[in-house]
Design a protein around this motif. Structure first.
Motif, PDB file in Angstrom:
ATOM      1  N   ASN A 284      -5.641  87.241 -20.811  1.00  0.00           N
ATOM      2  CA  ASN A 284      -5.796  86.968 -22.240  1.00  0.00           C
ATOM      3  C   ASN A 284      -6.983  87.735 -22.795  1.00  0.00           C
ATOM      4  O   ASN A 284      -7.805  88.279 -22.045  1.00  0.00           O
ATOM      5  N   LYS A 285      -7.075  87.715 -24.105  1.00  0.00           N
ATOM      6  CA  LYS A 285      -8.257  88.262 -24.779  1.00  0.00           C
ATOM      7  C   LYS A 285      -8.491  87.485 -26.059  1.00  0.00           C
ATOM      8  O   LYS A 285      -7.753  87.617 -27.034  1.00  0.00           O
ATOM      9  N   PRO A 286      -9.533  86.599 -26.088  1.00  0.00           N
ATOM     10  CA  PRO A 286      -9.887  85.933 -27.346  1.00  0.00           C
ATOM     11  C   PRO A 286     -10.559  86.939 -28.285  1.00  0.00           C
ATOM     12  O   PRO A 286     -11.550  87.581 -27.915  1.00  0.00           O
ATOM     13  N   GLN A 287     -10.022  87.082 -29.484  1.00  0.00           N
ATOM     14  CA  GLN A 287     -10.525  88.090 -30.403  1.00  0.00           C
ATOM     15  C   GLN A 287     -11.661  87.545 -31.276  1.00  0.00           C
ATOM     16  O   GLN A 287     -12.714  88.142 -31.389  1.00  0.00           O
ATOM     17  N   ARG A 288     -11.388  86.399 -31.867  1.00  0.00           N
ATOM     18  CA  ARG A 288     -12.402  85.733 -32.682  1.00  0.00           C
ATOM     19  C   ARG A 288     -11.998  84.272 -32.864  1.00  0.00           C
ATOM     20  O   ARG A 288     -10.804  83.952 -32.713  1.00  0.00           O
ATOM     21  N   PRO A 289     -12.944  83.351 -33.119  1.00  0.00           N
ATOM     22  CA  PRO A 289     -14.391  83.604 -33.318  1.00  0.00           C
ATOM     23  C   PRO A 289     -15.139  83.600 -31.981  1.00  0.00           C
ATOM     24  O   PRO A 289     -14.844  82.800 -31.099  1.00  0.00           O
TER      25      PRO A 289
ATOM     26  N   SER B 212     -22.242  85.941 -31.160  1.00  0.00           N
ATOM     27  CA  SER B 212     -22.880  87.211 -30.813  1.00  0.00           C
ATOM     28  C   SER B 212     -23.507  87.121 -29.423  1.00  0.00           C
ATOM     29  O   SER B 212     -24.212  86.163 -29.109  1.00  0.00           O
ATOM     30  N   GLY B 213     -23.199  88.103 -28.592  1.00  0.00           N
ATOM     31  CA  GLY B 213     -23.722  88.129 -27.231  1.00  0.00           C
ATOM     32  C   GLY B 213     -22.802  87.490 -26.216  1.00  0.00           C
ATOM     33  O   GLY B 213     -23.097  87.517 -25.021  1.00  0.00           O
ATOM     34  N   TYR B 214     -21.712  86.894 -26.683  1.00  0.00           N
ATOM     35  CA  TYR B 214     -20.733  86.274 -25.792  1.00  0.00           C
ATOM     36  C   TYR B 214     -19.409  87.042 -25.893  1.00  0.00           C
ATOM     37  O   TYR B 214     -18.926  87.323 -27.009  1.00  0.00           O
ATOM     38  N   PHE B 215     -18.844  87.366 -24.760  1.00  0.00           N
ATOM     39  CA  PHE B 215     -17.533  88.035 -24.778  1.00  0.00           C
ATOM     40  C   PHE B 215     -16.905  87.945 -23.388  1.00  0.00           C
ATOM     41  O   PHE B 215     -17.584  87.680 -22.394  1.00  0.00           O
ATOM     42  N   THR B 216     -15.616  88.175 -23.328  1.00  0.00           N
ATOM     43  CA  THR B 216     -14.887  88.178 -22.049  1.00  0.00           C
ATOM     44  C   THR B 216     -14.535  89.612 -21.683  1.00  0.00           C
ATOM     45  O   THR B 216     -14.679  90.536 -22.496  1.00  0.00           O
TER      46      THR B 216
ATOM     47  N   PHE C 258      -6.585  80.016 -40.666  1.00  0.00           N
ATOM     48  CA  PHE C 258      -6.257  80.520 -39.329  1.00  0.00           C
ATOM     49  C   PHE C 258      -7.368  81.490 -38.897  1.00  0.00           C
ATOM     50  O   PHE C 258      -7.193  82.705 -38.918  1.00  0.00           O
ATOM     51  N   SER C 259      -8.496  80.943 -38.509  1.00  0.00           N
ATOM     52  CA  SER C 259      -9.651  81.795 -38.206  1.00  0.00           C
ATOM     53  C   SER C 259      -9.689  82.246 -36.749  1.00  0.00           C
ATOM     54  O   SER C 259     -10.380  83.205 -36.404  1.00  0.00           O
ATOM     55  N   GLY C 260      -8.938  81.559 -35.858  1.00  0.00           N
ATOM     56  CA  GLY C 260      -8.954  81.920 -34.450  1.00  0.00           C
ATOM     57  C   GLY C 260      -7.796  82.841 -34.084  1.00  0.00           C
ATOM     58  O   GLY C 260      -6.646  82.603 -34.483  1.00  0.00           O
ATOM     59  N   ILE C 261      -8.110  83.896 -33.334  1.00  0.00           N
ATOM     60  CA  ILE C 261      -7.070  84.834 -32.892  1.00  0.00           C
ATOM     61  C   ILE C 261      -7.197  85.030 -31.378  1.00  0.00           C
ATOM     62  O   ILE C 261      -8.275  85.334 -30.863  1.00  0.00           O
ATOM     63  N   LEU C 262      -6.053  84.873 -30.689  1.00  0.00           N
ATOM     64  CA  LEU C 262      -6.024  84.966 -29.226  1.00  0.00           C
ATOM     65  C   LEU C 262      -4.781  85.757 -28.814  1.00  0.00           C
ATOM     66  O   LEU C 262      -3.680  85.525 -29.328  1.00  0.00           O
ATOM     67  N   PHE C 263      -4.973  86.691 -27.885  1.00  0.00           N
ATOM     68  CA  PHE C 263      -3.849  87.477 -27.363  1.00  0.00           C
ATOM     69  C   PHE C 263      -3.595  87.106 -25.897  1.00  0.00           C
ATOM     70  O   PHE C 263      -4.535  87.035 -25.108  1.00  0.00           O
ATOM     71  N   ASN C 264      -2.330  86.893 -25.567  1.00  0.00           N
ATOM     72  CA  ASN C 264      -1.930  86.598 -24.182  1.00  0.00           C
ATOM     73  C   ASN C 264      -0.911  87.623 -23.701  1.00  0.00           C
ATOM     74  O   ASN C 264       0.018  87.989 -24.428  1.00  0.00           O
ATOM     75  N   GLY C 265      -1.075  88.043 -22.461  1.00  0.00           N
ATOM     76  CA  GLY C 265      -0.079  88.894 -21.808  1.00  0.00           C
ATOM     77  C   GLY C 265       0.267  88.305 -20.455  1.00  0.00           C
ATOM     78  O   GLY C 265      -0.624  88.057 -19.640  1.00  0.00           O
TER      79      GLY C 265
END
Length: 418
Positions: A43-48, A51-55, A193-200
């Motif tokens: 997966n990849k969480p896009q937002r929110p 700052s300084g946090y990411f996968t 709809f402020s949260g965006i998440l991609f799954n593969g």
């Protein structure tokens, strides 16, 4: 003229078969509708995100499990559950959050809608979209952010067997009223709809049910293709000419004409003097066995006639399931009657046959009834019963069971002169 006759015969056959197909058009293709689906991936969480946090890109793990029901071969509905894990990687600040969801989605079989069957029987595409509920939890705090979501995705399919399919899916999830960032380190405003998440994911689909195929792979278009195939097969069968006399079987009133003998438009050998001997054969017998002092044909050469009879050139035919001879096939009985009258010392085996349709016990009984009915006709013509021997041969398996034209040839009584 010959071409015109063939065209007329073909048109007639097409009309007949078309009427038969219309009667059968209500038949419905049976197929399985239920399936279960299991997949895993990244997966990849896009937002929110704070700052300084990411996968990492992409980030493990994703697990999806669901069940699907297809209303037909194009549209269905599925319920599925998902789990996502988010952790900080590389130079990100540490965090460990989990995302759980449950969704109801509409499914469209894009492969059938776009007629993939015209070029492949193993590759398919499903589109899916729907709404559900989700919860974001933080392993290091008490954060439990409940939200709604909307999702849409595309699933590629590769059919491995009629029961198992390999899938690959890409899905976008939009979260509504997400109050915390995916890393749970800060608060989100939660508007829209402020949260965006991609799954593969990659997974397997298992089809459930007793039928051979699932709706995903059935071409359910009113049986048009199957009907066309059957129509062509029926035309081909009806245009067969088993005895090679130039007349199609479905018009041939004498389906076992001796090879090479001239026939009329109904497939019957020419017999001007009505003595049950084809004129060509009679001419041959006359030339071969006639006496110089007697130019009348000699048709009682026992060896030749017995050979013709015992090799099944003289037969009597029956309609399906009937024990009385057809009106157009009584000439075979007339021929045997003439022979027995001209040869008082001769006797004959009357051998009944049936096709393979139905149970063997019934066909044995039917073949016996057919032989007995022919025997009774000869007895009424004053042939002694002692000269007539009944043999019930039962099913004749020498022809294609699925061919109606071929089965006509074995619904008969044959004779053997002794």
């Amino acid at each position: 003229m010959k071409k015109i006759m063939i065209a007329l015969l073909f048109a007639s056959a097409l009309t007949s078969v078309n009427a038969q197909v219309k009667k059968e058009k209500n038949t419905k293709t049976e197929y399985n509708k239920w399936s279960i689906e299991l997949a895993g991936g990244v997966n990849k969480p896009q937002r929110p995100m704070t700052s300084g946090y990411f996968t990492s890109l992409p980030s493990p793990y994703v697990v999806d499990f669901g069940g699907r029901y297809m209303f037909n071969n194009k549209f269905g509905l599925k319920a599925d559950f998902g789990y996502n894990s988010f952790t900080g990687k590389n130079s990100s600040k540490d965090f460990d959050t989990k995302y759980y969801r449950a969704n109801i989605q509409a499914v469209a079989n894009l492969g059938r809608i776009m007629n993939f069957e015209t070029w492949t029987n193993t590759i398919g595409i499903l589109g899916h979209t729907g709404f559900g509920l989700a919860q974001l939890e933080d392993e290091n705090s008490s954060v439990k952010d409940r939200m709604g979501n909307f999702m849409a995705g595309i699933t590629g399919q590769i059919k491995l067997t009629n029961r198992i399919v390999l899938t690959g899916d890409f899905t976008t999830i939009l979260n509504a009223k997400q109050d915390d960032n995916f890393d749970a380190a800060s608060v989100n405003n939660g508007a829209g709809f402020s949260g965006i998440l991609f799954n593969g994911t990659v997974g397997l689909t298992v089809y459930l049910g007793k039928n051979e195929k699932h709706a995903d792979w059935v071409i359910d278009n009113g049986n048009e293709i199957d009907d066309l195939k059957k129509r062509i097969e029926d035309i081909e069968t009806s245009m067969l000419d088993t005895d090679k006399d130039g007349v199609a079987d479905y018009l041939d009133e004498e389906p076992n004409t001796i090879s090479g003998v001239i026939v009329n438009t109904k497939g019957k050998s020419i017999d001007v003097n009505n003595n049950n001997i084809p004129d060509e054969l009679e001419s041959y017998l006359s030339k071969t066995y006639g006496k110089n002092s007697d130019k009348s044909p000699i048709v009682n050469d026992n060896d030749l006639v017995k050979n013709l009879v015992n090799n099944n050139y003289v037969c009597t035919y029956f309609d399906f399931g009937k024990s009385n001879p057809t009106n157009v096939s009584t000439e075979g009985i007339d021929f045997i009657l003439t022979y027995l009258r001209n040869n008082p010392a001769a006797s004959v085996d009357i051998i009944g046959h049936a096709d393979e349709i139905g149970k063997s016990a019934y066909n044995d009984k039917l073949s016996n009834s057919r032989a007995n009915n022919v025997k009774n006709i000869l007895i009424k013509a004053n042939i002694a019963p002692s000269r007539l021997n009944i043999i019930a041969a039962g099913e004749d398996t020498s022809v294609d069971k699925d061919s109606e034209g071929a089965r006509k040839l074995v619904r008969r009584v044959t004779f053997k002169i002794k």
